[in-house]
Design an enzyme around this catalytic site. Structure first.
Site, PDB file in Angstrom:
ATOM      1  N   ASP A 177       3.537   4.969   1.087  1.00 52.95           N
ATOM      2  CA  ASP A 177       2.211   4.987   0.493  1.00 52.95           C
ATOM      3  C   ASP A 177       1.337   5.912   1.329  1.00 52.95           C
ATOM      4  OD1 ASP A 177       0.240   4.069  -1.418  1.00 52.95           O
ATOM      5  OD2 ASP A 177      -0.694   3.041   0.267  1.00 52.95           O
ATOM      6  N   GLU A 178       0.842   6.928   0.746  1.00 55.23           N
ATOM      7  CA  GLU A 178       0.122   8.049   1.354  1.00 55.23           C
ATOM      8  C   GLU A 178       1.160   9.080   1.791  1.00 55.23           C
ATOM      9  OE1 GLU A 178      -2.846   8.407   0.685  1.00 55.23           O
ATOM     10  OE2 GLU A 178      -3.339   6.356   0.232  1.00 55.23           O
ATOM     11  N   GLU A 179       0.680  10.297   1.983  1.00 53.16           N
ATOM     12  CA  GLU A 179       1.585  11.397   2.281  1.00 53.16           C
ATOM     13  C   GLU A 179       2.125  11.291   3.703  1.00 53.16           C
ATOM     14  OE1 GLU A 179       1.738  16.264   2.327  1.00 53.16           O
ATOM     15  OE2 GLU A 179      -0.090  15.258   1.663  1.00 53.16           O
ATOM     16  N   PRO A 180       3.443  11.256   3.833  1.00 55.11           N
ATOM     17  CA  PRO A 180       4.039  11.157   5.171  1.00 55.11           C
ATOM     18  C   PRO A 180       4.157  12.526   5.824  1.00 55.11           C
ATOM     19  CG  PRO A 180       5.767  11.210   3.540  1.00 55.11           C
ATOM     20  CD  PRO A 180       4.458  11.237   2.777  1.00 55.11           C
ATOM     21  N   THR A 221       3.675   7.439  -3.066  1.00 51.05           N
ATOM     22  CA  THR A 221       2.447   7.246  -3.837  1.00 51.05           C
ATOM     23  C   THR A 221       1.308   7.829  -3.024  1.00 51.05           C
ATOM     24  OG1 THR A 221       2.281   4.997  -2.934  1.00 51.05           O
ATOM     25  CG2 THR A 221       3.208   5.211  -5.137  1.00 51.05           C
TER      26      THR A 221
END
Length: 148
Positions: A93-96, A118
């Protein structure tokens, strides 16, 4: 829906954002455990995460075939925190960071599992965004998932 228990790795930016966003969606709000996507009757046990009050480190979830294991990590722990066992599911969740994304993709290769991201690309054309928008699509080889 899975026909067997699974191992799932779930991560976000920090332990606090994982607690406040992802775990709230899965377990429900503080004081309302079991009112999220995972009903109370399916939550067998959870272990607490050090350094983030109220955060979950792992959760055992009842499945008709046994117990699934959810493992929670955060990107600020670095790529090394994502090494180790294979995973059936990875949800970021969120850009890695690219190295975390790559490590997580490797974790699903031997299980035929999948990785979900996501996020909104708020940081623009990062290496991770480019993987999905600019790179040619590679066909899966025998026993390996397709790579974007």
């Amino acid at each position: 829906r899975f026909d067997r228990p699974v191992r799932a790795l779930i991560a976000g930016d920090t332990a606090k954002t994982v607690r406040d966003i992802v775990q709230r969606k899965l377990f429900g709000p503080p004081g309302g455990r079991g009112t999220g996507l995972l009903p109370a009757a399916t939550i067998v046990a959870t272990s607490s995460k050090a350094g983030a009050a109220g955060a979950v480190d792992t959760a055992r979830i009842r499945h008709p075939g046994g117990e699934s294991l959810l493992i929670f990590r955060s990107f600020d722990q670095g790529r090394e925190a994502f090494q180790g066992d294979e995973q059936d599911v990875v949800w970021l969740d969120e850009e890695p960071p690219l190295d975390v994304y790559t490590e997580c993709l490797v974790r699903t290769m031997t299980t035929g599992g999948f990785l979900m991201l996501t996020f909104t690309p708020l940081n623009g054309w990062t290496d991770v965004v480019r993987l999905f928008l600019e790179a040619p699509k590679l066909a899966p080889t025998q026993g390996q998932p397709a790579v974007p």
